[in-house]
Each structure stands twice: as C-alpha cells, then as structure tokens.
Design a protein around this motif. Sequence first.
Motif, PDB file in Angstrom:
ATOM      1  N   ASP A  72       0.825  -1.215   0.000  1.00 39.76           N
ATOM      2  CA  ASP A  72       0.000   0.000   0.000  1.00 39.76           C
ATOM      3  C   ASP A  72       0.857   1.261   0.000  1.00 39.76           C
ATOM      4  N   HIS A  74       4.095   1.725  -0.712  1.00 40.11           N
ATOM      5  CA  HIS A  74       4.991   1.921  -1.846  1.00 40.11           C
ATOM      6  C   HIS A  74       4.212   2.279  -3.105  1.00 40.11           C
ATOM      7  N   MET A  75       2.968   1.771  -3.237  1.00 41.28           N
ATOM      8  CA  MET A  75       2.110   2.225  -4.344  1.00 41.28           C
ATOM      9  C   MET A  75       1.841   3.718  -4.208  1.00 41.28           C
ATOM     10  N   ASN A  76       1.499   4.144  -3.005  1.00 37.08           N
ATOM     11  CA  ASN A  76       1.248   5.563  -2.780  1.00 37.08           C
ATOM     12  C   ASN A  76       2.484   6.402  -3.083  1.00 37.08           C
ATOM     13  N   SER A 114       0.538  -9.073  -2.509  1.00 36.74           N
ATOM     14  CA  SER A 114       1.394  -7.940  -2.134  1.00 36.74           C
ATOM     15  C   SER A 114       2.836  -8.164  -2.569  1.00 36.74           C
ATOM     16  N   ILE A 117       2.901  -7.373  -6.194  1.00 38.43           N
ATOM     17  CA  ILE A 117       2.839  -5.916  -6.369  1.00 38.43           C
ATOM     18  C   ILE A 117       4.206  -5.302  -6.102  1.00 38.43           C
ATOM     19  N   LEU A 121       6.250  -3.268  -8.820  1.00 44.40           N
ATOM     20  CA  LEU A 121       6.301  -1.850  -8.500  1.00 44.40           C
ATOM     21  C   LEU A 121       7.739  -1.381  -8.303  1.00 44.40           C
ATOM     22  N   TRP A 125       9.721   1.435 -10.294  1.00 44.40           N
ATOM     23  CA  TRP A 125      10.165   2.569  -9.486  1.00 44.40           C
ATOM     24  C   TRP A 125      11.659   2.800  -9.673  1.00 44.40           C
TER      25      TRP A 125
END
Length: 176
Positions: A72, A74-76, A114, A117, A121, A125
């Motif tokens: 959550d 690191h997505m943000n 997760s 993800i 991600l 990144w």
Amino acid sequence: MEIYIESLKYPIGQFQKPGYITKEQLREWTKTIQCFPNKLNEEIKDLTEADLQKQYRINGWTIRQIINHCADSHMNSLIRFKLALTEETPAIKPYLENLWAELPDSKDCSIESSLKILTGLHERWVYLLENLSEAQLEKVFLHPENNERISLKTNVGIYAWHCEHHLAHIKLAKQN
C-alpha cells in the motif's frame, strides 16, 4: 518502558535527512529500494501461516499486515513521485495507514498478491529513479498534514529507510 517501546517501533531509528544528498547517497538508496522485494522474500520464505500472525511488539502489526502495508505504502509513494514529476508542487493525498492495516485485505489476505505488487512496482520505481535528471529529483510535493515540501530525492531516502524499517520489524516479529 517508553524507550523500549520506541526501540521496537523504530528498530533502525527514525529517518534522518542528510543536510546534503549526494549522487552516491541516491545510488545507495535506490539500490536499497531495488533489493527490497528480494530481501523481503528471503526473510519470509520459510514462514508458516501462524508465523505471519506474529507481531513485532504488543499492539503492533503482524508480519502479514507489514507486508500488505508495504504494498500500500509503496504504491502511494510511486504515485506521489509521478504527481511531482508531472504537476507543479502537488498536494498529495495522505491516507490513514493504521486503518488501512485493519482492512480485510491487510489483515487476512494472502501475502502473495502484495509480494507480486512489490516486485513489479519496485522494478518500475527503480527504472524511473535511474532515469531522472537532477532537476527532476529536486521536484517537490506538498504533504498537507504538516505543509512540508518534500523533494523527490528526499523521498527516495525516506522510502529506502521505510524498506529497512519494516524488514527490521519482520525480523523482530520472527523472534517472538
């Protein structure tokens, strides 16, 4: 007792922003972000479902919640990077991470989604980070909770710290 609780909350200490962030420091932080999914997978590879329910401190998150929180958070963070790169000093949207950690997808859901993800991600990144100019790394977003302007290069450091911070929590929880 309060000092002990703080040492459990922040086993590697709190993030300390350097006075000046060098290119070498940015490379080290980027490497930390790049290595996080593999380090996380290595740390949890032999854990059972019961192990995933272990906490790093009383009233702390479980290992499952920590892993789901990292996805959550690191997505943000990646979204905040993209906002800062494409808008002029955007005000980011904070979220109530403690309440998110209590939602069913954080408390009860398998960690596999997760982990997937985080792997994808972090790959994107790091690719983004390695292709940013110095001027782009100076771009900022506004955190409305304290009106703080946070540069992207500072945020790289915050999230390198965040990776190591939660790995330390998992290590503590495994000992309990």
